[in-house]
Design a protein around this motif. Structure first.
Motif, PDB file in Angstrom:
ATOM      1  N   VAL A 236      -9.095  -1.737  17.237  1.00  0.00           N
ATOM      2  CA  VAL A 236      -9.737  -0.567  16.648  1.00  0.00           C
ATOM      3  C   VAL A 236      -9.069  -0.257  15.314  1.00  0.00           C
ATOM      4  O   VAL A 236      -7.835  -0.258  15.216  1.00  0.00           O
ATOM      5  CB  VAL A 236      -9.625   0.661  17.578  1.00  0.00           C
ATOM      6  N   GLY A 237      -9.882   0.003  14.307  1.00  0.00           N
ATOM      7  CA  GLY A 237      -9.363   0.386  13.004  1.00  0.00           C
ATOM      8  C   GLY A 237      -9.939   1.708  12.547  1.00  0.00           C
ATOM      9  O   GLY A 237     -11.159   1.901  12.573  1.00  0.00           O
ATOM     10  N   GLN A 238      -9.066   2.630  12.153  1.00  0.00           N
ATOM     11  CA  GLN A 238      -9.486   3.899  11.562  1.00  0.00           C
ATOM     12  C   GLN A 238      -9.033   3.934  10.110  1.00  0.00           C
ATOM     13  O   GLN A 238      -7.930   3.515   9.785  1.00  0.00           O
ATOM     14  CB  GLN A 238      -8.871   5.083  12.319  1.00  0.00           C
ATOM     15  N   ASN A 239      -9.918   4.458   9.240  1.00  0.00           N
ATOM     16  CA  ASN A 239      -9.612   4.564   7.812  1.00  0.00           C
ATOM     17  C   ASN A 239      -9.124   3.208   7.276  1.00  0.00           C
ATOM     18  O   ASN A 239      -8.036   3.075   6.720  1.00  0.00           O
ATOM     19  CB  ASN A 239      -8.553   5.649   7.581  1.00  0.00           C
ATOM     20  N   LEU A 240      -9.969   2.201   7.451  1.00  0.00           N
ATOM     21  CA  LEU A 240      -9.568   0.830   7.138  1.00  0.00           C
ATOM     22  C   LEU A 240      -9.200   0.627   5.673  1.00  0.00           C
ATOM     23  O   LEU A 240      -8.366  -0.221   5.345  1.00  0.00           O
ATOM     24  CB  LEU A 240     -10.706  -0.124   7.522  1.00  0.00           C
ATOM     25  N   SER A 241      -9.798   1.383   4.779  1.00  0.00           N
ATOM     26  CA  SER A 241      -9.478   1.243   3.358  1.00  0.00           C
ATOM     27  C   SER A 241      -8.231   2.012   2.969  1.00  0.00           C
ATOM     28  O   SER A 241      -7.844   2.009   1.793  1.00  0.00           O
ATOM     29  CB  SER A 241     -10.660   1.717   2.505  1.00  0.00           C
TER      30      SER A 241
ATOM     31  N   ARG B 254      -4.302   4.532   7.079  1.00  0.00           N
ATOM     32  CA  ARG B 254      -4.934   3.549   7.952  1.00  0.00           C
ATOM     33  C   ARG B 254      -4.197   3.454   9.287  1.00  0.00           C
ATOM     34  O   ARG B 254      -2.966   3.518   9.355  1.00  0.00           O
ATOM     35  CB  ARG B 254      -4.929   2.181   7.268  1.00  0.00           C
ATOM     36  N   GLN B 255      -4.969   3.277  10.362  1.00  0.00           N
ATOM     37  CA  GLN B 255      -4.409   3.049  11.690  1.00  0.00           C
ATOM     38  C   GLN B 255      -5.139   1.875  12.337  1.00  0.00           C
ATOM     39  O   GLN B 255      -6.378   1.821  12.344  1.00  0.00           O
ATOM     40  CB  GLN B 255      -4.548   4.293  12.570  1.00  0.00           C
ATOM     41  N   ILE B 256      -4.367   0.944  12.873  1.00  0.00           N
ATOM     42  CA  ILE B 256      -4.907  -0.231  13.545  1.00  0.00           C
ATOM     43  C   ILE B 256      -4.351  -0.263  14.966  1.00  0.00           C
ATOM     44  O   ILE B 256      -3.133  -0.320  15.160  1.00  0.00           O
ATOM     45  CB  ILE B 256      -4.533  -1.544  12.818  1.00  0.00           C
TER      46      ILE B 256
END
Length: 805
Positions: free
Chosen positions: A761-766, A795-797
Motif C-alpha cells: 500500500v502506498g499513500q502520498n506516493l509523490s 510518503r508512506q509505503i
C-alpha cells in the motif's frame, strides 16, 4: 419508500456493505428482502437523520467510506480520509484542542480547547468534545460518514459546518478471528492489530479488538538541531470491547468501552518554519531585544527535516510542581490517556414506536511539553549548538464529559412519522499550565521558589447543556416527502481562573496579575432555536431531488488561553472579564440537490448546490510580536458551491470507479477586524476564507480480478486534487498553499473471502508536502516575518499481511 423505511427501521444490513450498528446478531430476513432490490445492488446505510436510511434516498449530502476501503489503504488516522472527501481539512497535533477539522472552508481553531469544533466529531453515536480523539489513531472501523453543511437538528450544538461520523465494528453472527500486521518503510513504523468476534450465547455477542502502532521516525531532525531526540517517534495503543445483546425482538443493547494511549516525542507534529519574504531566519527576540538567540532552522520548509530544540538551559529547570515535565531537563514529550464508553439501547415499545437511548462517557488526561519558540540555540564551544528553546509550557488538558440522548422514533406505516428527543451534556475542561511567555529566567530563576517559569495558571470550564428536538416526515404523496423539525438548545458555562504563581521579577509593575489571583466565576449563557426543513421528490425509484433550508448553532464561551499579562491583568484590575467571552456561532442557508442511478444502477450521480452564511464565526489567532492569543468573532462568512459525486460499476467484472468534485466560494462578507495595519486594524471583509479551495476532487479505481476460485488479485488507486487555499485568517496576504495532487495505490493478492491477504500500500506516493495551517512564529521582532506551518505527512509505503478465519 415506505417499505424501505420500515426495513431500515428494523435494523437490516443490506448488501453487505455497511452493517447497521447494534443489530449484528439479529437480522430481519424479511426486512432485507423487502429493502433489497432484485438485482442485489448494494445499498449503503447511513444515519444522517439519526435513523437507518439508504444513502441514495436520504436527502442529505453524505460521503460514506466503508471499513473495507479504510483497510485497503491503511487509513488508520482521521487525517488520512481527506483524500477521499474534497474540502475536508484535518490538522492534527499541537496543544490546545489537539486538532482541527474544517469542511467547505469552515472550522474551528486548534489553538484553544475552549472552542467546540464546527465540524462535529461523532464517535459511535456520541459527539465528543475533544479533537484529541482525532489525534489518536482509530481502527476496526465499520464506516465513516461525512455530512456536509449544518446538521444541528440531529447532531446538536456543535455541527454548524458538518459532521464526521465514525462507527466501529460490531460483533459478528458467527465466530471470527482477524489479524493484521504491517510495516511502513518511510517512517520505520509497524502496526499490529487483531479482533475476536462472535456469539457468546444466542442473544449476546462480543467483539474484542486491539491495535498497537509504533513509529520510530515520525520526524527526523534537521542537521544541527540541539535536541536529545534527533528522531521523534510516536506510539498508539487502542483496545475496545463491544457487547451486543438482543434478548428479544423488542429490545437490543450495545456497549462499547475503549481505552486509548498515545505517546509522542513532542507536540509540534509535522511543523516547519518558513523564513518569510525576507528569506532569513529571524532571531528569537526576547526581553525587548536584551536577549536574541539565533533561530537555527535552515528555511527549507518541504524537505521533511524538522528543527528540534530542547529548552534553553536557563529556562529548563524548576517547573512548578506537580508536573510530568519536571526532571526532564526541557526535553519535549506528550502523553494522552482516553477512556471512552458508550451504551446504546433500543426498545420497541410496539410495532410503531422505538425508544433509543445513547449514554456517553469520556475521560481524557493529556499532558505535553514543548518549546513554542519553534527555534533558537545558544552558541557553544567549538561551533556547537546548545539548546535554545524558549516559550516552553507543560499544558495539562483534562476533560470529563457525560452525555445522554433519548429519541422516540415512529414507523406508523402511513404518511406521517416523527422523532422526538432530548439531549443533556455535563462537561468539565481543565487547562493547567506553566508557561514562559516572557522568558524572564534568562535573567535568573525566581529567587523565592527557584522556578524558571513565568507563571502557572489554571482555567476550569464547566459546561451544562440541555436541548430538546423534534422532527417529522410527511409523505404528501407517494413521491413527495416533506420533513423538518427544530432543536432548542440552552447552554451555560462557568469558568474560573487561578494563577498560584508568578515569577518575582515580573511583579514590579501592573502588567501582570498577582500570585494567588482567583477570578471567581465567569459566566456565559445562551440559547437558540435551530429549525430545518427539507422537501424531497422521488421522481422514480432511482432518481430524487431535494431542497433544504438549514440552520446551525455553536455556543460561545470563555477563552481559556488568556495569559496573565495584558488582557487578563486588565480584566483582573477592573473585574470585567467580558473581553474573554466570545459569542455563539450561527449558520443559515440552504441547498438543492439530486441523487440518481442509471444503467441498472451501475452508474450513480449525486450533486448538491448550497449557500450558507455563518455569523460570528469563532476565530482564534496568535500575535507573534506581542505573544498574545487573540480570540474574536468574524462578522460573517458566506460559503456557496457545488458538490458532485459519481460512481460507475463498469461492465468489466470487479472494476469500479468513484469520483468527487467540489467547487467552493467562501468569503468574509462583513467587517472582520484583525490587529495590524493603519489605525491598528486590518479589515478582512471581501477576502477569501481560510482552508477553502475553489476546486477540489478525487477519482478512485478499484479492480478485483479473480485468478482462481481461491485466489484474487486486487488493484486500486486514488488521485486527489486541491487547487490551493489561504492557510490563516490574520491579514490580506496570509500564506497561500498552491495547488497540489496526491496519489495513493494498493496492490494485494489473497483469498476472495478475505481469509488471507498480502498487500503493498502506498499513500502520498509523490511525497507531496503541503501546508494545512499557518501562523506567526512566536517571539518575532517588529520586522520579523517568519511563519510556523503545520503540514501533512510525507510518503508512506506499507507491506501488510492479514488473516481472517
Amino acid at each position: 419508500m415506505g417499505s424501505m423505511r420500515r426495513a431500515l427501521f428494523c435494523g437490516a444490513a443490506i448488501g453487505g456493505l455497511a452493517a447497521v450498528p447494534n443489530a449484528a446478531l439479529a437480522q430481519d430476513s424479511a426486512a432485507v428482502a423487502a429493502a433489497a432490490e432484485a438485482d442485489n445492488t448494494p445499498v449503503i446505510v447511513v444515519q444522517a437523520r439519526r435513523q437507518n436510511e439508504s444513502l441514495q434516498e436520504v436527502p442529505v449530502t453524505v460521503t460514506a467510506i466503508g471499513g473495507e476501503t479504510l483497510q485497503r489503504y491503511n487509513i488508520d488516522q482521521v487525517a488520512d480520509v481527506t483524500s477521499r472527501v474534497p474540502t475536508l481539512n484535518v490538522q492534527v497535533g499541537g496543544s490546545g484542542s489537539g486538532g482541527q477539522l474544517s469542511l467547505r472552508g469552515v472550522g474551528s481553531s486548534n489553538i484553544s480547547a475552549a472552542f467546540d469544533s464546527a465540524v462535529a466529531f461523532e464517535y459511535d453515536g456520541v459527539v465528543v468534545s475533544t479533537m484529541r480523539m482525532v489525534q489518536a489513531g482509530f481502527f476496526d472501523v465499520e464506516q465513516i460518514d461525512v455530512l456536509r453543511g449544518p446538521q444541528s437538528l440531529f447532531f446538536g450544538k456543535s455541527a454548524t459546518a458538518g459532521v464526521l461520523s465514525l462507527r466501529s465494528a460490531n460483533p459478528t453472527s458467527s465466530w471470527e478471528v482477524g489479524m493484521r500486521g504491517s510495516y511502513e518503510f518511510e517512517e520505520k513504523g509497524y502496526l499490529v492489530s487483531g479482533y475476536l468476534s462472535g456469539p457468546l450465547t444466542d442473544t449476546l455477542g462480543i467483539r474484542l479488538a486491539a491495535q498497537f502502532n509504533d513509529i520510530d521516525e515520525f520526524q527526523l531532525a534537521q542537521a544541527g538541531s540541539p535536541a536529545v531526540n534527533q528522531k521523534r517517534g510516536l506510539t498508539d495503543f487502542i483496545g475496545r470491547l463491544t457487547l451486543d445483546w438482543q434478548p428479544s425482538d423488542m429490545f437490543r443493547a450495545n456497549l462499547k468501552v475503549q481505552y486509548t494511549r498515545h505517546e509522542n516525542d513532542g507536540a509540534l507534529g509535522t511543523g516547519e518554519v518558513s523564513c518569510g519574504a525576507n528569506g532569513i531566519a529571524d532571531p528569537i527576540f526576547l526581553l525587548g531585544g536584551a536577549v536574541q538567540l539565533p533561530a537555527g532552522y535552515d528555511c527549507k520548509t518541504h524537505d521533511q527535516r524538522y528543527y528540534f530544540t530542547d529548552t534553553a538551559g536557563p529556562l529548563a529547570g524548576g517547573v512548578p510542581t506537580p508536573s510530568k515535565a519536571a526532571g526532564r531537563n526541557g526535553v519535549p514529550f506528550g502523553e494522552t490517556d482516553i477512556w471512552f464508553g458508550r451504551l446504546q439501547f433500543e426498545l420497541d415499545l410496539n410495532e410503531a414506536l422505538r425508544l433509543t437511548s445513547v449514554s456517553g462517557l469520556l475521560n481524557m488526561k493529556s499532558v505535553d511539553f514543548e518549546s513554542y519558540s519553534y527555534g533558537g540555540y545558544i552558541p557553544g564551544p567549538n561551533g556547537t549548538r546548545l539548546p535554545g528553546g524558549a516559550g516552553s509550557s507543560d499544558p495539562i488538558n483534562n476533560l470529563e464529559q457525560y452525555t445522554q440522548e433519548l429519541r422516540l422514533t415512529s414507523d406508523l406505516g402511513g404518511a406521517f412519522n416523527f422523532m422526538l428527543g432530548a439531549f443533556y451534556e455535563d462537561r468539565t475542561i481543565t487547562f493547567d499550565t506553566s508557561q514562559q511567555g516572557v522568558n524572564i529566567s534568562f535573567l535568573g530563576p525566581d529567587p523565592v521558589t527557584g522556578f524558571t517559569y513565568d507563571w502557572d495558571k489554571t482555567h476550569v470550564t464547566k459546561t451544562e447543556a440541555l436541548s430538546f428536538f423534534g422532527s417529522v416526515i410527511i409523505d404528501i404523496t407517494e413521491q413527495l416527502e416533506l420533513s423538518g423539525g427544530v432543536r432548542w438548545t440552552d447552554e451555560q458555562k462557568v469558568q474560573t481562573i487561578s494563577v498560584p504563581y508568578v515569577h518575582s521579577f515580573l511583579l514590579g509593575g501592573t502588567t501582570f496579575v498577582r500570585p494567588g489571583f482567583f477570578s471567581g466565576p465567569i459566566n456565559f449563557a445562551d440559547d437558540n432555536f435551530s429549525p430545518e426543513v427539507t422537501l424531497k421528490y422521488q421522481a422514480t425509484p432511482d432518481f430524487n431531488v431535494f431542497a433544504s433550508f438549514k440552520t446551525g448553532f455553536k455556543s460561545g464561551g470563555i477563552d481559556n488561553s488568556a495569559l496573565p499579562s495584558n488582557s487578563l491583568s486588565d480584566a483582573a484590575a477592573s473585574g470585567d472579564f467580558s473581553s474573554l467571552i466570545f459569542k455563539s456561532e450561527e449558520a443559515i442557508g440552504g441547498e438543492i440537490g439530486f441523487k440518481a442511478q442509471f444503467a441498472d444502477r451501475d452508474i450513480t450521480l449525486n450533486a448538491t448546490a448550497y449557500q450558507y452564511v455563518f455569523k460570528d464565526l469563532q476565530v482564534q489567532n496568535f500575535n507573534a510580536q506581542t505573544v498574545q492569543f487573540i480570540t474574536s468573532n468574524a462578522g460573517e462568512l458566506t460559503t456557496k458551491g457545488v458538490d458532485i459525486e459519481a460512481k460507475w460499476r463498469t461492465p468489466v467484472p470487479g472494476l469500479s470507479f468513484t469520483s468527487n468534485l467540489s467547487y467552493l466560494d467562501a468569503k468574509y462578507t462583513d467587517d472582520f477586524l484583525q490587529p495590524g495595519g493603519q489605525g491598528g486594524f486590518i479589515n478582512l471583509k471581501g477576502r477569501r476564507g481560510s482552508q477553502a479551495p475553489e476546486w477540489a476532487g478525487n477519482i478512485a479505481a478499484d479492480w478485483a480480478i479473480p485468478l482462481s476460485d481461491n485466489l484474487e488479485l486486487f488493484l486500486s488507486g486514488n488521485a486527489a486534487y486541491n487547487d490551493g487555499y489561504i492557510t490563516d485568517e490574520t491579514s490580506l496576504n496570509d500564506y497561500v498553499q498552491p495547488s497540489f495532487w496526491l496519489f495513493d495505490a494498493n496492490v494485494s493478492i489473497g483469498h476472495p473471502d478475505g481469509n488471507w491477504k498480502l498487500s503493498l500500500v502506498g499513500q502520498n506516493l509523490s511525497d507531496k508536502i503541503f501546508v494545512i495551517t499557518s501562523g506567526g512564529r512566536p517571539f518575532l521582532s517588529a520586522t520579523g516575518d517568519d511563519l510556523f506551518l503545520t503540514q501533512n505527512r510525507g510518503r508512506q509505503i506499507f507491506a501488510e499481511v492479514s488473516f481472517r478465519f
